[in-house]
Scaffold this motif. Structure first.
Motif, PDB file in Angstrom:
ATOM      1  N   ASP A 108      -9.332  -0.601  -7.080  1.00 21.60           N
ATOM      2  CA  ASP A 108      -9.734  -1.872  -7.589  1.00 21.60           C
ATOM      3  C   ASP A 108     -10.232  -1.618  -8.944  1.00 21.60           C
ATOM      4  O   ASP A 108     -10.952  -2.426  -9.619  1.00 21.60           O
ATOM      5  CB  ASP A 108     -10.737  -2.554  -6.640  1.00 21.60           C
ATOM      6  N   TYR A 111      -4.741  -3.085 -11.929  1.00 21.62           N
ATOM      7  CA  TYR A 111      -3.463  -3.408 -11.229  1.00 21.62           C
ATOM      8  C   TYR A 111      -2.391  -2.533 -11.687  1.00 21.62           C
ATOM      9  O   TYR A 111      -2.128  -2.516 -12.656  1.00 21.62           O
ATOM     10  CB  TYR A 111      -3.256  -4.958 -11.519  1.00 21.62           C
ATOM     11  N   SER A 126      -2.739  -8.798  -3.000  1.00 22.66           N
ATOM     12  CA  SER A 126      -4.199  -8.121  -3.067  1.00 22.66           C
ATOM     13  C   SER A 126      -4.365  -7.381  -1.732  1.00 22.66           C
ATOM     14  O   SER A 126      -5.352  -6.320  -1.765  1.00 22.66           O
ATOM     15  CB  SER A 126      -5.070  -9.232  -3.096  1.00 22.66           C
ATOM     16  N   ALA A 129      -2.355  -4.166  -2.237  1.00 24.01           N
ATOM     17  CA  ALA A 129      -2.381  -3.732  -3.819  1.00 24.01           C
ATOM     18  C   ALA A 129      -1.124  -3.225  -4.365  1.00 24.01           C
ATOM     19  O   ALA A 129      -1.072  -1.996  -5.084  1.00 24.01           O
ATOM     20  CB  ALA A 129      -3.576  -2.500  -3.681  1.00 24.01           C
TER      21      ALA A 129
END
Length: 418
Positions: A108, A111, A126, A129
């Motif tokens: 995290d 991106y 999400s 990912a």
């Protein structure tokens, strides 16, 4: 109104010009940290774009990874999303599923936007990912890509088709793309033509965020390249306004990009010392020391390069470049000191005016002897008298009944050292 920071070619881990006690890799971390602190966190931008080459190499040490995590964690803590793509330096090899950018994405920190294995752009997920594009809360759509190399023109056509097929968006569309535009730097093979990129504009891209070329340029107010965050080489620091980061404002979909350079960067100083054939090694060394003394204040903690140019009457090996470089680095207080020998040794020193009446043959021959002797450092100071000795030897050898053994004995007894 939306504001974002566009950076590219960070090259964490780069250690060019390695020298003892000079950890150049830390400079790239410090510059990256300073740029994002100043123009992302303090400027309170909506997001940050990294258009490829966050790392210098695919395989990095734990220390370099820690540098990336440190900076990105600060940006994340400020609530600013970072959107990135791979460049040619840090892309994963064909068939490999993961790399360090993927690791940072799964932790995290950023991106990582890229098409899937079939080249299809999917919305950001999400849970996994993964995704090829993301619609940010500020109303901007950011699309990712990959490092395509020579296949970039065909990839652009595929990307344009994919972008046109996406659900409509009310805000601006940004595309991250790591490749260079032709005409920006010399001797760069494989750069894209402007017409190669036009399908992306027709597909609705309002801001094409490029990387790869380490200098700042823009085209038609929709193609933007900030250049490298820190100079990867001495040559990259030659001119002002050549590289930095771009602080961009989007107003009604129209970008206004400002090149920002007021963050920490390692100073680079370049000097040229013009030499002449009459300069001796001792004189050159003295001139170098004088130059360093004159510019000592600006050289302190900088990367310094002095290039020796012109023509010299001695061979390069006669100048102890390595030991002299160490002495000058200590004298200057430079972070890194480089001494480049680009001068050309000459065999003849005397300039002859070709427009004048030529001198007598004997005078020309004596001058040739003088020039040949003067091109050797050991004989330079005594070139003229030694030339007369050679002229005398020649005259004696040309006598009809020359006593060759006597001439050899005379030459053996002649001291060239006095």
């Amino acid at each position: 109104m939306v504001r974002f920071l566009h950076v590219a070619d960070v090259h964490l881990g780069c250690n060019k010009y390695r020298q003892e006690n000079a950890n150049r890799t830390f400079d790239f971390f410090t510059a990256f940290d300073s740029a994002l602190q100043t123009y992302a966190i303090e400027a309170q931008v909506d997001f940050v774009l990294i258009a490829g080459d966050l790392f210098e190499e695919r395989l990095i040490t734990p220390g370099i990874l820690n540098q990336a995590e440190y900076v990105l964690d600060k940006v994340r803590s400020a609530g600013i999303p970072v959107l990135a793509i791979e460049g040619n330096h840090d892309n994963r090899p064909y068939g490999v599923k993961s790399n360090w950018l993927r690791y940072l994405c799964e932790k995290d920190y950023l991106y990582l936007l890229e098409p899937d294995e079939t080249g299809t752009l999917h919305p950001w997920d999400s849970e996994t990912a993964q995704g090829g594009y993301i619609d940010l809360p500020c109303g901007v759509r950011v699309i990712g890509s990959q490092w395509y190399g020579a296949s970039a023109p065909r990839a652009i056509e595929r990307l344009a088709e994919q972008i046109q097929a996406l659900p409509p968006t009310a805000g601006a569309t940004l595309l991250l793309f790591h490749h260079g535009l032709e005409g920006q730097i010399a001797r760069y093979q494989g750069a894209l033509r402007y017409t190669d990129l036009l399908p992306l504009r027709r597909a609705g891209v309002d801001y094409l965020a490029l990387g790869h070329i380490h200098r700042y340029y823009t085209a038609e107010n929709w193609i933007f390249n900030p250049g490298s965050v820190e100079a990867n080489s001495i040559e990259e620091n030659q001119q002002q306004n050549r590289r930095g980061v771009l602080l961009v404002t989007l107003s009604n979909g129209q970008p206004q990009a400002e090149l920002k350079q007021d963050y920490w960067q390692r100073p680079i100083c370049r000097y040229t010392l013009k030499l002449s054939p009459s300069d001796t090694v001792t004189q050159v060394e003295s001139q170098l020391r004088q130059l360093v003394q004159q510019h000592r204040a600006e050289m302190a903690e900088a990367i310094v390069e002095i290039r020796l140019q012109g023509e010299v009457g001695f061979e390069r090996r006669e100048l102890s470049v390595r030991s002299l470089q160490g002495e000058l680095q200590e004298l200057s207080g430079a972070f890194i000191f480089r001494l480049g020998f680009a001068a050309t040794p000459v065999a003849y020193q005397t300039y002859r005016d070709t427009t004048a009446e030529p001198p007598p043959r004997a005078q020309i021959e004596e001058q040739v002897f003088t020039d040949l002797l003067a091109s050797v450092a050991a004989y330079r100071d005594r070139a003229a008298p030694l030339a007369k000795v050679l002229m005398q030897m020649k005259a004696d050898l040309l006598q009809p009944h020359a006593n060759i053994p006597a001439l050899y004995e005379w030459l053996a007894n002649l001291s060239l050292e006095s």
